[in-house]
Scaffold this active site. Structure first.
Site, mmCIF file in Angstrom:
data_model
loop_
_atom_site.group_PDB
_atom_site.id
_atom_site.type_symbol
_atom_site.label_atom_id
_atom_site.label_comp_id
_atom_site.label_asym_id
_atom_site.label_seq_id
_atom_site.Cartn_x
_atom_site.Cartn_y
_atom_site.Cartn_z
ATOM 1 N N ASP A 19 0.818 -1.210 0.000
ATOM 2 C CA ASP A 19 0.000 0.000 0.000
ATOM 3 C C ASP A 19 0.856 1.267 0.000
ATOM 4 O O ASP A 19 0.406 2.322 -0.424
ATOM 5 C CB ASP A 19 -0.885 0.047 1.255
ATOM 6 C CG ASP A 19 -1.796 -1.164 1.336
ATOM 7 O OD1 ASP A 19 -2.247 -1.623 0.262
ATOM 8 O OD2 ASP A 19 -2.020 -1.659 2.458
ATOM 9 N N THR A 20 2.062 1.151 0.569
ATOM 10 C CA THR A 20 2.937 2.329 0.675
ATOM 11 C C THR A 20 4.219 2.051 -0.102
ATOM 12 O O THR A 20 4.878 1.039 0.133
ATOM 13 C CB THR A 20 3.246 2.643 2.159
ATOM 14 O OG1 THR A 20 2.004 2.861 2.835
ATOM 15 C CG2 THR A 20 4.128 3.869 2.286
#
Lengths: 299, 299
Positions: A19-20
């Site tokens: 996600d990051t």
């Protein structure tokens, strides 16, 4: 052993799993002033998938604000609060960890980016771009009056490095064992558009050599930089990946922070550095040619 | 353990035992522009006793001819053929050991002394004091045309060191594995009249750090310098003594060459460096405060 990404499915899995996305810039998104082909596409695609994008650079010649200008010029979307540079991390370290008293000053071997980030943290500094210290005349040691309020020396890449700045930095540290010795980063080289040039770790090495001891390095692979990011962004290390071109900075940084790591071969690290008998002991989790390879999954 | 000289008899024995006296200069005969008290007396006395006096300096900022001017200015008798500097030794090494072809050039990070000594040996050089390379403007890598005839990089103390010279030296060595990488000397500091300043080994360390390998060091403690002296002066190592202030250069140099050694404490080395638990493993044969102590035996 690193997993070599090659199929569309490989790239898609990576996008699904993280996600990051932490990106190094030089050698990953661009080389000097030349964009790595496909860099804007992958960044735009990640944003369209609601991924967080963070830029983590050891480049300390520029402040985050100045560095944002480079993104703009190259047509890459970026926001100042997504950018983490080693000059900024050093300033935060000096104000919040060293807690340098407000009447103390930092002697800078470095450029305007460091001065600006120190200013943002309300830290006084001397040296740096001051015309008095930027001369090729021999250092006039006999007439020099050291500033007794200097409590730290901070070295970064300085394209105007000279004997006067190196001598003053050395003298402040030699004469005052309490004086903090910091370096934005230890990169021995950096990739310019025309090839490798001496990096911050090279430019500050005269101070280290004369003094006979190492500075505290702030930038990647050291945890100080990650602490800075954590203070501003919440992320799950298990769903975060560091993308970089250097084993001893980017990949070490990701591993030290418990992040996944993706090595791109568009910068410093070459195929021979990760395979064969002389391969580095630092092994990334994934490896691919460049960020442009992600175009396989972009509709 | 080193023998500490103290009585008149100690000093007299040393003078009786050695016919050839090799002196380091900075920190032994002078500090910056200040003569060590008694230096001229001992030199004159040795000459009066028909001793050979030789000056062996790692100072590569000056040629032997220029260095003779310093002796003259300080009122110390010296002759050019008694002076051996690391710039001269480097030039002799390049012409007689490397045998650099006459159409090849040396890229210099250093000062006029190196250029003059290379000239004496009919070696072409670029960089150094050339105004084109002496600028604090950022290195214009894109417009730079490397000289394909550069066959060696020679680094020495350069009080006008800058990013352009460091970058060019690095690039010549990076791009051409045949290019010789030489340093006049590796002294990390040098004693000026006002205190320690970064030495040749510090100033050239960015090139070494960026490149990730060491140069060949020419000056003390390496044997190249002694080879140079032997080519010009006949002496019996058993009746020769090296007088110096640095353990890792002067004393190592004497020991490597099978000479006796006398450490003086008027320069870099302090009492605590030779006694106590942190004492260096390099032990001189004799030790005294300064050359001035020999005044005990001068009528």
């Amino acid at each position: 052993m690193a997993k070599r990404l090659s199929t569309k499915q490989d790239y898609q899995s990576l996008i699904d799993d993280y996600d990051t996305w932490l990106f190094d810039c030089d050698g990953v998104l661009w080389e000097g002033n030349r964009l790595i082909p496909g860099a804007t596409d992958i960044l735009a695609f990640l944003r369209s998938q609601n991924k967080s994008v963070i830029f983590v650079t050891n480049n300390a010649t520029q402040s985050r604000r100045m560095y944002k200008g480079k993104f703009d010029k190259l047509g890459v979307e970026a926001h100042v609060d997504e950018i983490f540079g080693s000059a900024y991390a050093a300033a935060v370290y000096i104000s919040s960890v060293v807690k340098l008293p407000k009447d103390k000053k930092v002697y800078v071997v470095g450029m305007a980016g460091i001065e600006e980030e120190l200013g943002v943290e309300n830290i006084q500094c001397i040296g740096g771009t001051d015309p008095v210290d930027n001369t090729l005349e021999p250092f006039d040691f006999g007439s020099w009056k050291p500033d007794p309020s200097v409590g730290a020396v901070l070295c970064g890449l300085d394209l105007s490095v000279n004997y006067t700045k190196l001598s003053k930095a050395f003298q402040y540290l030699l004469k005052n064992p309490e004086c903090h010795f910091l370096a934005t980063n230890g990169d021995s080289t950096y990739p310019s558009a025309y090839g490798l040039l001496p990096g911050a770790g090279a430019v500050m090495s005269p101070v280290k050599t004369a003094l006979g001891r190492e500075p505290l390095y702030i930038g990647k692979p050291n945890p100080t930089m990650l602490e800075c990011i954590k203070a501003k962004h919440h992320f799950d290390p298990k769903r975060t990946i560091m993308v970089g071109d250097r084993l001893n900075t980017d990949i070490e940084f990701g591993r030290n922070g418990g992040l996944s790591t993706l090595l791109v071969l568009s910068g410093i690290t070459k195929e021979s550095d990760i395979t064969g008998p002389n391969a580095s002991s630092t092994v990334p989790e994934y490896v691919t040619g460049s960020v442009g390879d992600f175009r396989a999954v972009i509709p």
